[in-house]
Design an enzyme around this catalytic site. Structure first.
Site, mmCIF file in Angstrom:
data_model
loop_
_atom_site.group_PDB
_atom_site.id
_atom_site.type_symbol
_atom_site.label_atom_id
_atom_site.label_comp_id
_atom_site.label_asym_id
_atom_site.label_seq_id
_atom_site.Cartn_x
_atom_site.Cartn_y
_atom_site.Cartn_z
ATOM 1 C CB CYS A 1 -6.212 22.855 30.867
ATOM 2 S SG CYS A 1 -7.342 24.241 30.846
ATOM 3 C CB CYS B 1 -8.801 26.330 27.857
ATOM 4 S SG CYS B 1 -7.023 26.280 27.493
ATOM 5 C CE LYS C 1 9.849 1.176 6.496
ATOM 6 N NZ LYS C 1 10.059 2.510 6.004
ATOM 7 C CD GLU D 1 11.448 -6.607 -0.180
ATOM 8 O OE1 GLU D 1 11.172 -5.571 -0.792
ATOM 9 O OE2 GLU D 1 11.083 -7.737 -0.534
ATOM 10 C CB CYS E 1 -4.336 25.897 31.926
ATOM 11 S SG CYS E 1 -4.271 26.160 30.145
ATOM 12 C CE1 TYR F 1 6.166 -1.407 -1.403
ATOM 13 C CE2 TYR F 1 8.189 -0.146 -1.564
ATOM 14 C CZ TYR F 1 6.838 -0.215 -1.292
ATOM 15 O OH TYR F 1 6.180 0.898 -0.898
ATOM 16 C CG ASP G 1 14.112 7.064 4.677
ATOM 17 O OD1 ASP G 1 12.868 7.045 4.691
ATOM 18 O OD2 ASP G 1 14.807 7.728 5.461
ATOM 19 C CE LYS H 1 10.909 2.555 10.214
ATOM 20 N NZ LYS H 1 10.479 3.648 10.962
ATOM 21 C CB CYS I 1 -7.389 29.407 30.060
ATOM 22 S SG CYS I 1 -7.579 27.816 30.869
HETATM 23 S S1 IVH Z 1 6.286 -3.491 1.685
HETATM 24 C C1 IVH Z 1 1.736 -3.743 2.176
HETATM 25 N N1 IVH Z 1 8.836 -3.285 1.240
HETATM 26 O O1 IVH Z 1 7.920 1.688 3.859
HETATM 27 C C2 IVH Z 1 2.994 -3.165 2.641
HETATM 28 N N2 IVH Z 1 7.688 -1.322 1.894
HETATM 29 O O2 IVH Z 1 6.877 2.343 6.468
HETATM 30 C C3 IVH Z 1 3.815 -2.679 1.522
HETATM 31 N N3 IVH Z 1 9.069 0.679 2.020
HETATM 32 O O3 IVH Z 1 4.691 2.413 2.738
HETATM 33 C C4 IVH Z 1 5.121 -2.246 1.970
HETATM 34 N N4 IVH Z 1 10.946 -0.271 1.408
HETATM 35 O O4 IVH Z 1 6.681 2.990 1.205
HETATM 36 C C5 IVH Z 1 7.730 -2.641 1.606
HETATM 37 N N5 IVH Z 1 11.090 -3.256 0.804
HETATM 38 C C6 IVH Z 1 9.996 -2.612 1.138
HETATM 39 C C7 IVH Z 1 9.996 -1.225 1.426
HETATM 40 C C8 IVH Z 1 8.814 -0.621 1.807
HETATM 41 C C9 IVH Z 1 10.358 0.864 1.776
HETATM 42 C C10 IVH Z 1 8.165 1.759 2.468
HETATM 43 C C11 IVH Z 1 6.809 1.756 1.831
HETATM 44 C C12 IVH Z 1 5.833 1.682 2.976
HETATM 45 C C13 IVH Z 1 6.655 2.213 4.090
HETATM 46 C C14 IVH Z 1 6.118 1.807 5.452
#
Ligand code: IVH
Length: 794
Positions: free
Chosen positions: A446, A452, A137, A135, A428, A246, A139, A334, A431
């Site tokens: 250092c 220091c 991710k 799924e 350094c 999620y 932000d 990512k 110091c």
């Molecule tokens: S699963 C046990 N699913 O990304 C792990 N996380 O970088 C639970 N996030 O802390 C995370 N979309 O806040 C999951 N589809 C998704 C997500 C997601 C965003 C966030 C979440 C997590 C962070 C980690």
């Protein structure tokens, strides 16, 4: 910097556009403290000291500086809570189940490695099916919603994963979050998900803010965080926040067998889901999904920074469990970092807690992926040399997620004619002490130690940081001020502040920003930590190189109490193997078995006479003399190696004696065998304990009355394997080696890497070799995999 910070009114005379980055940073700190003070005066004490117009000027100035230097925005920035009615702040909430973060993958190979790791851990053959749920991710910021009997009772931010903030009142204002669930539902249900803002809502909100002369938010994520963390829920209610579910936290009963099943249940309860999701098998399918989402990214109504892959079957998720803060059953894939080009104005050198000299690029400010960047890391001197980065160059900068921006490379065609290679300092900058590089290390350090000022400062900052002593009201900025003014030089001084105030030696009330109440609160917070600090926090706070939070926890659990740990570390430092021993161990032709045999033979008093007899027969060839000793494990290659190295028989005897005297002791072996430790970390710990000034810091803390709590003995103390030391060897059939270790640890056992007298059980899988043999030799119980499973409860 402190004299600048002490007179904010001077600073405010400088137009925002003329501020240097240092001035901006200093002023933001001053403004945060000052606005917080006026908030408290106004809202809590009803006795404002300035007019509303002056207050607004401070807030606007803060916003204008942040707009010019968004990367300097502080986590306690007033713009994240403007207009709030700052009561006591948010209450703290301990999560019933920790809120995890995710490991990252960038390259396709890292995704393949993730899948392979999961298979290995579960001991799944390559052809056995393994489904993942994928799924986007989102932000935003994660949030945990707790429902009891179908009603929302608590909403909490992630915080440090173990403890977050109670934002229930605010979350109730989010339309996507149902206040009540339609049945059927379990009595207890925690829904984990992401609070976020759509791009359109974010843009509209910033337009409205601009009309009201309010500073804009840098991106939707900041806007969502700022809105959720409002202390006045009526403000949150006006912000267009959304929520995706999620995952689940604590539940009183199992609600689904798969991740996709969890999504269906969430949908049934009225939650919005992040789409498009897919159930996929195999690396190729995951990568196709990733590429597809990447293409649709710009068209999605919200910002995403990648996709998440989760093992679909919940029972497999449970077996996989998690390491430190991230689940083994999920990973974030990512999107590539965003890049931009800009001029490198200067290379500054920062000195860290352990004396490491870190080069930092000072850049013409440039926008990278929506955030203005004016500093970036250059890693270390080799990196600068390898990329031939020079002051004045046009460079490519990149930023990925929350990580520090980095300089990727130089655009050579744009290099100014007069440029020169960068010469990394060998002293350094703080110091003046010599800065040296160990042969196998990338960093220059250092050598000034605590003389220091930069190192002393960083160590103190580390000492009070969030995962260390974490004293409320004594953040990095305050400790730095205290240090600059001579109030606190070493950690122990923190705990003598109260007495010194009482005796009238120092005064805190009346320092800028400090009143009776705030001083009393600080001293109380310090007392609280003096009375009880967890052992792992104490260990972490010392700032030993390579001892991060995870290792500190492992050490705490292994040694149990501060006394046991200190005794163990001091002994390990004394018993660290000497170079002569290391050399003997690496002589070609001389395996560990012959070294052990030689050592045992020379240690036996009844052999002394034989040694003396041969030493007094100078006309014997050394090979013959060694052979005549009658040590059956000492084969020809070993004898040749010894004679080649040492020469005469007498020299052999001498060399062996010195090497054996330098052999490691049990305390060292124990330390090296603690999980996550190993020789390199152990050496750092030992050298820390060989320095008197470090011991003085520890003694100082104890003398100041700091009480360190014993580590919790791992759960399941009633398990027959709790507290036992176990070594796994050979190939296991029902689970992978790592799963076996993780399970044993969950039952309270200590897992070691090699067999010693202290080992309780050796679990021998197929093809178990020398470890099982050594165990039998030492009389340690050797178990088959089945016997182990029976003992550990299946
Ligand atoms: S699963 C046990 N699913 O990304 C792990 N996380 O970088 C639970 N996030 O802390 C995370 N979309 O806040 C999951 N589809 C998704 C997500 C997601 C965003 C966030 C979440 C997590 C962070 C980690």
């Amino acid at each position: 910097m402190s004299d600048v910070a002490a007179s904010p009114s001077d600073l405010r005379a400088i137009p925002v556009d003329d501020l240097t980055i240092e001035q901006a940073q200093a002023e933001l700190a001053v403004l945060a403290a000052e606005i917080a003070r006026h908030d408290a005066l106004y809202h809590q004490q009803d006795r404002p000291e300035i007019t509303d117009a002056d207050y607004d000027r401070l807030v606007r100035r803060n916003g204008a500086i942040e707009a010019r230097f968004p990367e300097l925005q502080r986590s306690d920035s007033p713009s994240l809570r403007v207009g709030a009615a700052p009561a006591a702040g948010f209450g703290k909430v301990r999560h019933a189940m920790p809120m995890l973060s995710l490991g990252n993958a960038f390259a396709p190979e890292e995704v393949a490695e993730f899948v392979a790791r999961v298979r290995r851990f579960l001991s799944l053959p390559d052809n056995a099916p393994l489904a993942f749920e994928a799924e986007p991710k989102v932000d935003g910021l994660s949030c945990s919603l707790r429902y009891e009997d179908g009603r929302l009772v608590l909403a909490a931010t992630r915080g440090d994963g173990a403890e977050g903030e109670d934002v229930t009142a605010n979350v109730r204002t989010i339309r996507d979050v149902p206040a009540e669930l339609p049945p059927p539902f379990p009595a207890v249900l925690e829904v984990r998900g992401e609070v976020y803002m759509t791009r359109d809502d974010f843009l509209a909100m910033n337009r409205a803010r601009a009309e009201r002369d309010e500073p804009p938010f840098a991106n939707p994520r900041n806007a969502a965080a700022g809105s959720l963390r409002q202390l006045d829920p009526s403000i949150t209610a006006q912000r267009p926040l959304c929520f995706f579910g999620y995952a689940l936290g604590e539940t009183s009963e199992r609600v689904a067998d798969t991740q996709s099943g969890i999504r269906r249940r969430l949908k049934g309860w009225g939650f919005r889901l992040n789409r498009p999701a897919a159930r996929l098998g195999g690396v190729e399918a995951l990568l196709r999904y990733y590429a597809g989402i990447g293409r649709r990214r710009a068209a999605l109504p919200f910002d995403i920074d990648g996709v998440v892959y989760k093992v679909d079957a919940i029972d497999l998720q449970e077996r996989l469990g998690f390491v430190s803060r991230a689940p083994r059953w999920a990973i974030a894939h990512k999107f590539p970092a965003e890049q931009a080009q800009t001029r490198l104005k200067a290379i500054a050198i920062q000195v860290g807690r352990t004396g490491a000299l870190t080069p930092v690029a000072e850049l013409e400010p440039v926008t990278v992926g929506g955030v203005v960047v004016s500093r970036a890391t250059l890693h270390n001197e080799d990196e600068i040399a390898r990329k031939d980065i020079r002051v004045g160059d046009l460079v490519t900068v990149q930023r990925a997620g929350d990580v520090i921006p980095q300089v990727v490379g130089v655009i050579l065609s744009q290099r100014p004619h007069e440029s020169e290679s960068f010469v990394f300092p060998d002293h350094c900058p703080e110091c003046g002490s010599l800065a040296v590089r160990e042969p196998d290390e990338a960093v220059r350090r250092c050598t000034g130690g605590l003389i220091c000022p930069a190192q002393a400062k960083e160590r103190l900052r580390h000492f009070v940081s969030r995962n260390a002593f974490d004293i409320e009201g004594l953040g990095e900025k305050i400790i730095e001020e205290f240090r600059n003014d001579g109030l606190v030089r070493s950690p122990a001084d923190i705990f003598t502040l109260k007495d010194r105030v009482k005796r009238g030696e120092i005064t805190l009330v009346g320092r800028p920003g400090w009143k009776e109440k705030s001083v009393a609160n600080l001293l109380d917070a310090i007392e609280e930590r003096r009375n009880a600090i967890a052992l792992h926090r104490f260990i972490f706070a010392l700032g030993i190189r390579h001892v991060g939070e995870v290792t500190a926890k492992t050490l705490a659990r292994h040694y149990g109490s501060l006394d046991a740990w200190l005794e163990g570390m001091k002994a390990a430092a004394r018993e660290m193997p000497k170079p002569e021993w290391a050399e003997l161990r690496t002589l070609k032709g001389l395996g560990p078995a012959s070294v052990d045999a030689l050592r045992a033979w020379f240690a036996a008093p009844e052999n002394l006479e034989t040694v003396r007899f041969h030493a007094n027969a100078p006309d014997l060839r050394p090979e013959t003399a060694l052979r005549n000793l009658g040590i059956k494990e000492l084969k020809q290659p070993a004898i040749t190696a010894l004679v080649e190295r040492y020469g005469t028989f007498a020299a052999c005897l001498d060399g062996l004696r010195t090497a054996f005297a330098g052999a490691p002791g049990d305390a060292w072996t124990e330390l090296v065998n603690v999980r996550d430790v190993g020789a390199i970390v152990a050496e750092e710990i030992a050298s820390f304990f060989l320095e008197d000034r470090n011991l003085e810091v520890i003694e100082g803390l104890r003398a100041a009355g700091v009480r360190v709590e014993d580590a919790e003995v791992r759960q399941a103390a009633d398990s027959p394997v709790a507290g036992k030391t176990v070594v796994f060897t050979g190939t296991l059939t029902t689970m992978g080696r790592n799963e076996a270790k993780a399970r044993a640890e969950a039952l309270g056992a200590k897992v070691a890497g090699s067999v010693s007298k202290k080992t309780d059980y050796v679990v021998a899988g197929a093809d178990a070799g020398s470890k099982a043999a050594k165990a039998r030799e030492l009389g340690v119980t050797v178990l088959s995999e089945e016997e182990w499973l029976a003992l550990a409860g299946g």
